[in-house]
Design a protein around this motif. Structure first.
Motif, short mmCIF file in Angstrom:
data_model
loop_
_atom_site.label_atom_id
_atom_site.label_comp_id
_atom_site.label_asym_id
_atom_site.label_seq_id
_atom_site.Cartn_x
_atom_site.Cartn_y
_atom_site.Cartn_z
N CYS A 1 1.02 -1.03 -0.29
CA CYS A 1 0.33 -0.01 -0.26
C CYS A 1 1.41 1.33 -0.08
O CYS A 1 1.93 1.49 0.61
CB CYS A 1 -0.71 0.20 1.48
N PHE A 2 0.30 2.24 -0.16
CA PHE A 2 0.89 3.68 -0.24
C PHE A 2 0.42 3.82 0.76
O PHE A 2 -0.45 4.84 0.98
CB PHE A 2 0.73 4.45 -1.28
N TYR A 3 1.55 4.53 2.13
CA TYR A 3 0.50 5.05 2.98
C TYR A 3 0.42 6.49 2.85
O TYR A 3 1.41 7.51 2.69
CB TYR A 3 2.41 5.40 4.61
N SER A 4 -0.61 6.88 3.59
CA SER A 4 -0.99 8.17 3.54
C SER A 4 -2.07 9.31 4.84
O SER A 4 -2.41 7.60 5.20
CB SER A 4 -2.05 9.00 2.29
N PRO A 5 -2.79 10.06 4.67
CA PRO A 5 -3.47 10.15 6.10
C PRO A 5 -4.93 9.38 5.77
O PRO A 5 -5.37 9.11 6.96
CB PRO A 5 -3.61 11.66 5.42
N GLU A 6 -5.30 8.46 4.97
CA GLU A 6 -6.30 8.25 4.44
C GLU A 6 -5.90 6.71 5.01
O GLU A 6 -7.24 6.03 5.50
CB GLU A 6 -6.80 8.03 2.94
N ASN A 7 -5.20 6.08 5.04
CA ASN A 7 -5.26 4.38 5.72
C ASN A 7 -4.71 4.37 7.10
O ASN A 7 -4.27 3.74 7.45
CB ASN A 7 -4.56 3.41 4.71
N ALA A 8 -4.16 5.58 7.17
CA ALA A 8 -3.44 5.65 8.49
C ALA A 8 -3.73 4.77 9.38
O ALA A 8 -3.05 4.33 10.40
CB ALA A 8 -2.41 6.93 8.80
N ASP A 9 -5.37 5.18 9.88
CA ASP A 9 -5.70 5.03 10.72
C ASP A 9 -5.58 3.09 10.94
O ASP A 9 -6.08 1.91 12.25
CB ASP A 9 -7.39 5.56 10.98
N GLU A 10 -5.17 2.28 9.53
CA GLU A 10 -5.01 0.84 9.74
C GLU A 10 -4.16 -0.15 10.42
O GLU A 10 -4.09 -0.89 10.73
CB GLU A 10 -5.02 0.21 8.51
N PHE A 11 -3.31 1.57 10.93
CA PHE A 11 -1.65 0.87 11.41
C PHE A 11 -1.73 1.24 12.79
O PHE A 11 -1.46 2.18 12.92
CB PHE A 11 -0.55 0.94 11.06
N ASP A 12 -1.34 0.16 13.89
CA ASP A 12 -1.08 0.91 15.20
C ASP A 12 0.64 0.50 15.12
O ASP A 12 1.47 -0.02 15.34
CB ASP A 12 -1.08 -0.36 16.21
N PHE A 13 1.42 2.46 15.36
CA PHE A 13 2.56 2.46 15.28
C PHE A 13 3.39 1.90 16.92
O PHE A 13 4.70 2.23 16.79
CB PHE A 13 3.00 3.75 15.22
N SER A 14 2.52 1.89 17.74
CA SER A 14 3.04 1.19 19.52
C SER A 14 3.47 -0.51 18.43
O SER A 14 4.30 -0.47 20.13
CB SER A 14 1.63 1.58 20.34
N GLU A 15 3.44 -1.00 18.02
CA GLU A 15 3.34 -2.28 17.34
C GLU A 15 5.20 -2.07 17.28
O GLU A 15 5.74 -3.43 17.24
CB GLU A 15 2.81 -3.24 16.85
N TYR A 16 5.32 -1.06 17.26
CA TYR A 16 7.14 -1.31 16.41
C TYR A 16 8.26 -0.43 17.23
O TYR A 16 7.82 0.37 18.42
CB TYR A 16 6.92 0.35 15.08
N THR A 17 9.15 -0.60 16.88
CA THR A 17 10.15 0.06 17.65
C THR A 17 11.14 0.74 17.23
O THR A 17 11.76 1.87 18.08
CB THR A 17 11.41 -1.34 18.10
#
Length: 252
Positions: free
Chosen positions: A99-115
């Motif tokens: 996917c191309f990351y954008s404000p439209e799909n940003a809610d689909e990813f939980d950044f707290s999972e990343y180091t």
């Protein structure tokens, strides 16, 4: 016991290597910069890597992108990158996000999972959204500024965004981040003034587009198609990987 990471362990030690194996790094953009970043992370023993890109390999990518060869033209970059990582480290977990990351799909990813998060994309809107989300989640992020239209790989520096100069992309990012209240951001940028690409329509993507069928964002929609080399974006990508590895392990 000797393994593919033994030479790295001689410098970092076992505890640091165990930490890398348990880390999860997200890399956004698997192009000239991001592909080399992912490869170096894999060769350093990072256990979980998330890769984000919606693009397919194009013939014009071969001059600078690690995953681009005649055999991979037309294939999705994330699929080729995953295959390479697993050939390096079969135990690694590679999460593919086509996917191309954008404000439209940003809610689909939980950044707290990343180091750690790596920004190797070239769209200002997407970069800003990525940085804001990482900051909100309290996850370290490093962002790459402009690597196109440059010829000197020795001019890269790792600094805070507000200490950058010359780079046009960095200038825009400073303004936008300041307006959003972001006080600091680690970046890799070059002090080399950008060159103006030669205007030759016979080799211009604008008039001779050869993007693979099904490409979502063709080069013809860009305001300018930058010139590039094999030895500039790759160096930026390796510098980024080095910063990520040293930050995660605490080894300097």
């Amino acid at each position: 016991m000797l393994n593919q990471f033994s030479r790295t362990e001689l410098l970092f030690g076992k505890e640091a290597m165990d930490h890398l194996e348990g880390s999860r790094v997200a890399v956004f953009g698997i192009g000239g910069v991001g592909s080399y970043t992912v490869e170096a992370l894999a060769r350093s023993g990072v256990g979980i890597i998330d890769i984000f890109d919606d693009d397919k390999v194009c013939l014009t990518n071969i001059n600078r992108q690690l995953i681009a060869t005649r055999k991979t033209v037309g294939k999705y970059k994330v699929d080729i990158m995953k295959e390479r990582v697993l050939e390096i480290n079969p135990k690694a977990i590679v999460n593919v996000h086509q996917c191309f990351y954008s404000p439209e799909n940003a809610d689909e990813f939980d950044f707290s999972e990343y180091t750690y998060i790596v920004d190797a994309i070239d769209t200002v809107t997407a970069k800003l959204e990525l940085i804001m989300r990482a900051k909100a989640a309290g996850v370290p992020i490093i962002s790459c500024m402009g690597a196109g239209n440059k010829l000197d790989p020795t001019r890269f520096e790792v600094v805070d965004i507000y200490k950058t100069s010359i780079c046009p992309l960095a200038k825009v990012m400073r303004k936008e981040l300041r307006a959003r209240g972001i006080k600091e951001l680690k970046v890799v940028y070059s002090k080399e003034p950008a060159r103006t690409p030669i205007e030759d329509m016979s080799i211009s993507c604008r008039t001779n587009c050869i993007c693979p069928p099904g490409t979502e964002r063709k080069c013809t929609v860009r305001r300018q198609v930058p010139g590039s080399t094999a030895f500039v974006p790759s160096v930026a990508g390796l510098i980024i990987a080095g910063e990520v590895i040293k930050d995660i392990t605490g080894v300097k």
